[in-house]
Design an enzyme around this catalytic site. Sequence first.
Site, PDB file in Angstrom:
ATOM      1  N   HIS A 152       0.182  -4.854   6.809  1.00  0.00           N
ATOM      2  CA  HIS A 152      -0.053  -4.184   5.518  1.00  0.00           C
ATOM      3  C   HIS A 152       0.421  -4.968   4.303  1.00  0.00           C
ATOM      4  CE1 HIS A 152      -1.239  -0.190   7.123  1.00  0.00           C
ATOM      5  NE2 HIS A 152      -0.472  -0.556   8.141  1.00  0.00           N
ATOM      6  N   ARG A 162       4.190   3.314  -6.260  1.00  0.00           N
ATOM      7  CA  ARG A 162       5.557   2.806  -6.266  1.00  0.00           C
ATOM      8  C   ARG A 162       5.721   1.758  -7.363  1.00  0.00           C
ATOM      9  NH1 ARG A 162       9.195   4.588  -2.162  1.00  0.00           N
ATOM     10  NH2 ARG A 162      10.525   2.954  -2.994  1.00  0.00           N
ATOM     11  N   LYS A 174      -9.129   6.952  -4.273  1.00  0.00           N
ATOM     12  CA  LYS A 174      -9.004   8.381  -4.618  1.00  0.00           C
ATOM     13  C   LYS A 174      -9.464   8.641  -6.047  1.00  0.00           C
ATOM     14  CE  LYS A 174      -5.060   8.497  -1.553  1.00  0.00           C
ATOM     15  NZ  LYS A 174      -3.602   8.329  -1.468  1.00  0.00           N
TER      16      LYS A 174
HETATM   17  C1  7GP Z   1       0.858  -0.937   1.695  1.00  0.00           C
HETATM   18  C2  7GP Z   1       0.140  -1.961   0.836  1.00  0.00           C
HETATM   19  O1  7GP Z   1       1.026  -2.415  -0.176  1.00  0.00           O
HETATM   20  C3  7GP Z   1      -1.081  -1.310   0.218  1.00  0.00           C
HETATM   21  O2  7GP Z   1      -1.819  -2.255  -0.511  1.00  0.00           O
HETATM   22  C4  7GP Z   1      -1.962  -0.709   1.304  1.00  0.00           C
HETATM   23  O3  7GP Z   1      -3.005   0.019   0.739  1.00  0.00           O
HETATM   24  C5  7GP Z   1      -1.135   0.234   2.181  1.00  0.00           C
HETATM   25  O4  7GP Z   1      -0.012  -0.463   2.717  1.00  0.00           O
HETATM   26  C6  7GP Z   1      -1.921   0.793   3.328  1.00  0.00           C
HETATM   27  O5  7GP Z   1      -2.490  -0.220   4.080  1.00  0.00           O
HETATM   28  N1  7GP Z   1       2.041  -1.515   2.291  1.00  0.00           N
HETATM   29  C7  7GP Z   1       3.173  -0.818   2.339  1.00  0.00           C
HETATM   30  O6  7GP Z   1       3.252   0.328   1.920  1.00  0.00           O
HETATM   31  C8  7GP Z   1       4.319  -1.500   2.910  1.00  0.00           C
HETATM   32  O7  7GP Z   1       5.435  -1.085   2.790  1.00  0.00           O
HETATM   33  C9  7GP Z   1       5.170  -3.313   4.104  1.00  0.00           C
HETATM   34  O8  7GP Z   1       4.070  -2.618   3.590  1.00  0.00           O
HETATM   35  C10 7GP Z   1       5.478  -2.916   5.479  1.00  0.00           C
END
Ligand code: 7GP
Length: 838
Positions: free
Chosen positions: A374, A568, A682
């Site tokens: 992610h 965030r 969304k």
């Molecule tokens: C997030 C990404 O920052 C976001 O762009 C994406 O839409 C979402 O995942 C779902 O795929 N990543 C996180 O929230 C995160 O903490 C590090 O990633 C583990």
Amino acid sequence: VEASIPEPQREAWKKFQAKGFTNKEEFEREVVRHVETTLARSMFNCDETAAYAAASLALRDRLITQWNRTQQRQTFADGKRVYYLSLEFLMGRALDNAMLNIGAKDIAKDGLADLGFRIEDIISQEHDAALGNGGLGRLAACFLDSMASLNIPAWGYGLRYRYGIFKQEIVDGYQVEVPDYWLDFNPWEFPRHDIVVDIQFYGNVRKYQNEQGKNVITWDGGEVVQAVAYDVPIPGYDTVSTNNMRLWSSKAASGEFDFQKFNSGDYESSVADQQRAETISAVLYPNDNLDRGKELRLKQQYFWVAASLYDIVRRFKKSKRAWVEFSDQVAIQLNDTHPTLAIVELQRILIDLEGLEWDEAWSIVTKTFGYTNHTVLPEALEKWSVPLFQNLLPRHLQIIYDINLYFLQTVERKFPKERELLGRVSIIEESQPKMIRMAYLAIVGSHKVNGVAELHSDLIKTTIFKDFVRIFGPDNFTNVTNGITPRRWLHQANPRLSELIASKTGGLDFLKDLNILNELEKFVDDKEFKKEWAEIKYANKVRLAKHIKTTTGVTVNPSALFDIQVKRIHEYKRQQMNIFGVIHRYLTIKAMTPEERKKLAPRVSIFGGKAAPGYWMAKTIIHLINQVGSVVNNDKDVGDLLKVIFLEDYNVSKAEIIVPASDISEHISTAGTEASGTSNMKFVLNGGLIIGTCDGANIEITREIGENNIFLFGNLAEDVEDLRHAHTYGAHNLDPDLAKVFDAIKANTFGDAGSFGALVSAIEDHGDYYLVSDDFHSYIQTQALVDEAYKDQDEWVSKTILSVSRMGFFSSDRCINEYAETIWNVEPLVPEPQERNG
Ligand code: 7GP
């Protein structure tokens, strides 16, 4: 499957089978019964909280029977199941969603009205289930909704945190964190005190030969903690399929309460042991896109993974199949690297406990797991220190070393001349101390690795995981672009829009096949339709304006352009660029004549989002936004032309009010940093346009809706590296408009400039890593285009209709179907029509 009740007695069970309600009188009877018996109250002291409780319990009763039958159906079918392992599930509220998904909302609405309550007031009594930080956790929640709605036999596995993400309060413009104790009363969870797993930590590993001369490895001693299951039903939309989310809670093992200590009068320390065990599932780590490497976090990960695997393996063993069939029955998806230990734990179970040979076990393991990445941000890639890991999970460390050894041997055979390659791809980083690279372990232990949007999936293949693409071949890497559930993010959040769409597309089928939205295209120039469409947007803005008034005291004009950035707070997401843009707008307004001001489109700039408690720069951004707000909102020269709002405590239920109310929303990350983004989807689905960079899913949104319907700006991902290099080694010329903004800040226009020094010098003096200055001009220019476009309301509304009509691709149903076909190889289990009733 063995039934516990013998045949002759089953008639009685069938006769008295729970039925739930099918009309409003039955619903009312159930609500009153719960108020009077379950809650021990009466009509004389039934407040909204009690009504919420009783309504939820009534609804829950109906859900439970569907849930039980779904589990029975899946057990009988004995087919493949999906297990989605996620340390975060950002579910939000359950009641409204459950009512809509099982089609009981109208009944509940009428029933509650008969009993003296407005359904909206009852819904808003519920505390959000906020067991997540941001995008990753909300994606997991959308996936659960889609898997249930598509009748896919699937379980979510997570942790039952006593404290979810903190509640954010804004005090004097600063973020203050308040604990979120959400479990006071939660009708949506079912404690399963009979499903308890012992989880071991620390201890010692021994290797010896048994009587048969076989090598045996044991891991014993150390600390034992119990995992207790709590189940949450996940209702599918317009189907009786109701899946399960199982969350584990930690408690002291029964032997753990130390009677020795207790009897010797050391009562306190025996209770302390108890508390230590409970600490494991006490709190969600509040970081988004950041890894901190804390021991308790590793304990959480192993605790959850070991309990989940125990459960999964136990269920598999019931079918009495051979181990080679494991991956035909089980697909496990790793939501980022947080559950990567599951790979090691399954290998341990197979070789140490089940006696399989290494190779046979490893082939089962790799066929079972899929890994979703992610983020490419280096600070978010998990690494565990070897000494810390060795102490907590000694046997697992040995297995990781073995996995690494075999892996590096194959690499060496394949690329014999490339010595440095081995060091680059080694699961163990040869640093001081040595570190375990969890993403590498996840790749080596999975049969498929996927990114979450096309650009992101390309980037991981060409940058952070490049070597692995050479080693395993390109087929092990794939893309599954994220999606969102239209049930919550259209039907529930924006009921009027959903109703209008239904009236033009022949009912609510679009909620199950979002491509049906295509049919709206023919209304792009339909006057009557456009009027209704615009009225709905306006009403949603009025609803948000009311929320702004009650929470901040500021009056905003619902006719102004609502410009929203909620997510965030992170430097890479560039809320700082947004607020600098707002300051630029403010300075421009101040320099205008009253005549010039009259031509300006009024704007409300709305921000929301939490900063990680230890992320000082993010907290500074929040402070600046609030300071700018307090100056701008009280400046008589500005009036309605500009308002700046920071919405406290952004969460899922607030998003349901905010998202439908945007005219424009901002998705302005430095190109190549936002893996996908999902709020972009969304907002567009709710008839808002977006301003954004060529990043993450913005690119695919553009492809789907057309470039005339999106405001793109800024440098491209492919140029970011060179620009950063130039900042460090060449002259870094600050954008002139940004320089003026900084001058205003430095002149204490928004309070003590010292407070914002770090924010400014990150750009002026420290290399401007996120390219704020490079993109600022293009950002300001594009915002001017937004102003211009908004003046032509007729055209604007057409753009939003056209955009919505082309958003079908972004349903999480499409996304889950892709996972099911290309990664999990799992089929839906569709209930028979007769199961729909009763
Ligand atoms: C997030 C990404 O920052 C976001 O762009 C994406 O839409 C979402 O995942 C779902 O795929 N990543 C996180 O929230 C995160 O903490 C590090 O990633 C583990």
